[in-house]
Motif scaffolding. Structure first.
Motif, PDB file in Angstrom:
ATOM      1  N   GLY A 174      37.351  -4.416 -36.254  1.00 19.27           N
ATOM      2  CA  GLY A 174      37.537  -5.725 -36.860  1.00 19.27           C
ATOM      3  C   GLY A 174      37.632  -6.887 -35.904  1.00 19.27           C
TER       4      GLY A 174
ATOM      5  N   GLY B  86      34.722  -9.014 -36.979  1.00 16.53           N
ATOM      6  CA  GLY B  86      34.337  -8.795 -38.365  1.00 16.53           C
ATOM      7  C   GLY B  86      33.912  -7.356 -38.583  1.00 16.53           C
ATOM      8  N   ALA B  87      33.147  -7.122 -39.644  1.00 14.73           N
ATOM      9  CA  ALA B  87      32.682  -5.772 -39.957  1.00 14.73           C
ATOM     10  C   ALA B  87      31.621  -5.330 -38.956  1.00 14.73           C
ATOM     11  CB  ALA B  87      32.140  -5.729 -41.378  1.00 14.73           C
TER      12      ALA B  87
ATOM     13  N   ASN C 176      34.888   2.836 -46.261  1.00 13.59           N
ATOM     14  CA  ASN C 176      34.928   1.379 -46.238  1.00 13.59           C
ATOM     15  C   ASN C 176      35.446   0.810 -47.554  1.00 13.59           C
ATOM     16  OD1 ASN C 176      34.149  -1.128 -44.752  1.00 13.59           O
ATOM     17  ND2 ASN C 176      32.740  -1.393 -46.464  1.00 13.59           N
ATOM     18  N   GLY C 177      35.205   1.535 -48.640  1.00 18.67           N
ATOM     19  CA  GLY C 177      35.637   1.064 -49.953  1.00 18.67           C
ATOM     20  C   GLY C 177      36.984   1.577 -50.400  1.00 18.67           C
ATOM     21  N   THR C 178      37.691   2.274 -49.514  1.00 21.43           N
ATOM     22  CA  THR C 178      39.004   2.825 -49.858  1.00 21.43           C
ATOM     23  C   THR C 178      40.102   1.910 -49.349  1.00 21.43           C
ATOM     24  OG1 THR C 178      38.127   5.089 -49.710  1.00 21.43           O
ATOM     25  CG2 THR C 178      40.533   4.814 -49.628  1.00 21.43           C
ATOM     26  N   PRO C 179      40.842   1.235 -50.247  1.00 24.66           N
ATOM     27  CA  PRO C 179      41.898   0.314 -49.803  1.00 24.66           C
ATOM     28  C   PRO C 179      42.897   1.006 -48.884  1.00 24.66           C
ATOM     29  CG  PRO C 179      41.485   0.076 -52.146  1.00 24.66           C
ATOM     30  CD  PRO C 179      40.725   1.295 -51.716  1.00 24.66           C
TER      31      PRO C 179
ATOM     32  N   TYR D  85      38.930   2.055 -42.048  1.00 20.34           N
ATOM     33  CA  TYR D  85      37.574   1.522 -42.108  1.00 20.34           C
ATOM     34  C   TYR D  85      37.398   0.442 -43.175  1.00 20.34           C
ATOM     35  CZ  TYR D  85      36.060   5.410 -39.127  1.00 20.34           C
ATOM     36  OH  TYR D  85      35.901   6.279 -38.091  1.00 20.34           O
ATOM     37  N   ALA D  86      38.364   0.294 -44.049  1.00 20.27           N
ATOM     38  CA  ALA D  86      38.204  -0.601 -45.205  1.00 20.27           C
ATOM     39  C   ALA D  86      37.885  -2.027 -44.764  1.00 20.27           C
ATOM     40  CB  ALA D  86      39.470  -0.591 -46.059  1.00 20.27           C
ATOM     41  N   GLY D  87      36.737  -2.522 -45.190  1.00 21.39           N
ATOM     42  CA  GLY D  87      36.329  -3.876 -44.845  1.00 21.39           C
ATOM     43  C   GLY D  87      35.841  -4.056 -43.435  1.00 21.39           C
ATOM     44  N   ASN D  88      35.828  -2.984 -42.647  1.00 22.64           N
ATOM     45  CA  ASN D  88      35.440  -3.078 -41.236  1.00 22.64           C
ATOM     46  C   ASN D  88      34.068  -2.490 -40.940  1.00 22.64           C
ATOM     47  OD1 ASN D  88      37.752  -4.378 -40.177  1.00 22.64           O
ATOM     48  ND2 ASN D  88      38.903  -2.441 -40.284  1.00 22.64           N
TER      49      ASN D  88
ATOM     50  N   ASP E  71      30.007  -2.783 -41.848  1.00 21.51           N
ATOM     51  CA  ASP E  71      28.992  -3.636 -42.464  1.00 21.51           C
ATOM     52  C   ASP E  71      27.817  -2.771 -42.906  1.00 21.51           C
ATOM     53  OD1 ASP E  71      27.137  -5.502 -43.247  1.00 21.51           O
ATOM     54  OD2 ASP E  71      27.473  -6.842 -41.548  1.00 21.51           O
TER      55      ASP E  71
END
Length: 270
Positions: free
Chosen positions: A60, A63-64, A120-123, A127-130, A132
């Motif tokens: 991060g 960004g991603a 990436n999609g697991t809150p 890796y969440a949001g990190n 691209d």
């Protein structure tokens, strides 16, 4: 139109478009010596049982991170290429390397992309949001290079780097910029009969052919040898929008045009 410069064939005026939006400017600075370590500490961890994930130790910071999916040569594992994969992670990429010695179908490589998409999609996941998922490259060596061509047909893959690739995959199914890499002294995957002809088929996309002078079929093993810098430059150009890296491939006086590291270097605007 093509011309011969210092024994190197180049296509005049060809350019390789960057997929990224110059996000490299927002990341920690990297040396333009693309074979040198990048600005990130790198770590490796299991990606379930089917993959090894090489990534920046701290995610991060810019960004991603773009994704690279990797395929091994026949009989090999990610540890066979550990230095090269850590190097790519040090330049800001999350690398999903398939834990298989049979990566030619490309399916095992693409499964690594599916794995990262889930994480990436697991809150709350590291890796969440990190990650691209809109900036994805495929690469691999030998059979894994053929697997990269096969995986490169997937709509989610933006760019492909087959390294001394096997016969797997259909070049005409590729849809993004592709960098075909061969070794001048590769007696297993002949550059002239098995790699260069595949480059010539890629008339529908921006394509580059690089034949590394003196390289054997096993030069990419370990830290990538002389292939390491060009592979890194390509992905920094296409996935990070790094203009310094793009200059090695673009323009009439591109950085790799006439470079003695190549026994042959050719570009086609597609």
């Amino acid at each position: 139109m093509k011309r011969l410069v210092l024994g190197v064939v180049v296509a005049i005026g060809a350019a390789v478009p960057a997929i990224g939006d110059a996000v490299a400017a927002d990341c920690p600075a990297a040396s333009a010596d693309w074979a040198a370590p990048g600005p990130f500490g790198a770590t490796v961890e299991p990606g379930g049982s089917a993959h090894s994930i090489y990534r920046p130790a701290r995610l991060g910071d810019c960004g991603a991170h773009p994704v690279i999916i990797w395929g091994n040569g026949t009989g090999a594992s990610p540890s066979t290429y550990d230095g090269l994969l850590r190097h790519l992670a040090s330049h800001g990429f999350v690398v999903a390397a398939a834990n298989t010695a049979w990566a030619g179908s490309g399916k095992e490589m693409l499964a690594g992309l599916d794995y990262l998409a889930t994480r990436n999609g697991t809150p709350g996941d590291v890796y969440a949001g990190n990650v691209d998922l809109t900036r994805v490259g495929a690469t691999g060596h030998s059979q894994g290079g053929g697997g990269a061509i096969a995986a490169g047909a997937d709509a989610r893959v933006d760019t492909t780097v087959p390294i001394e690739p096997g016969p797997q995959g259909e070049v005409r199914a590729l849809h993004g910029p592709t960098f075909f890499l061969a070794g001048e002294k590769d007696w297993i995957v002949s550059p002239r009969t098995l790699v260069y002809p595949r480059y010539l088929k890629a008339t529908h996309i921006p394509a580059v052919y690089g034949e590394l002078a003196g390289a054997s079929h096993f030069t990419p093993v370990g830290s990538g040898g002389g292939f390491r810098g060009p592979i890194t430059a390509w992905f920094r150009s296409t996935l990070l929008g790094d203009d310094r890296a793009k200059a090695f491939f673009s323009g009439p006086n591109c950085g790799y045009c006439g470079d003695p590291r190549w026994s042959r270097f050719e570009r086609d605007a597609g």
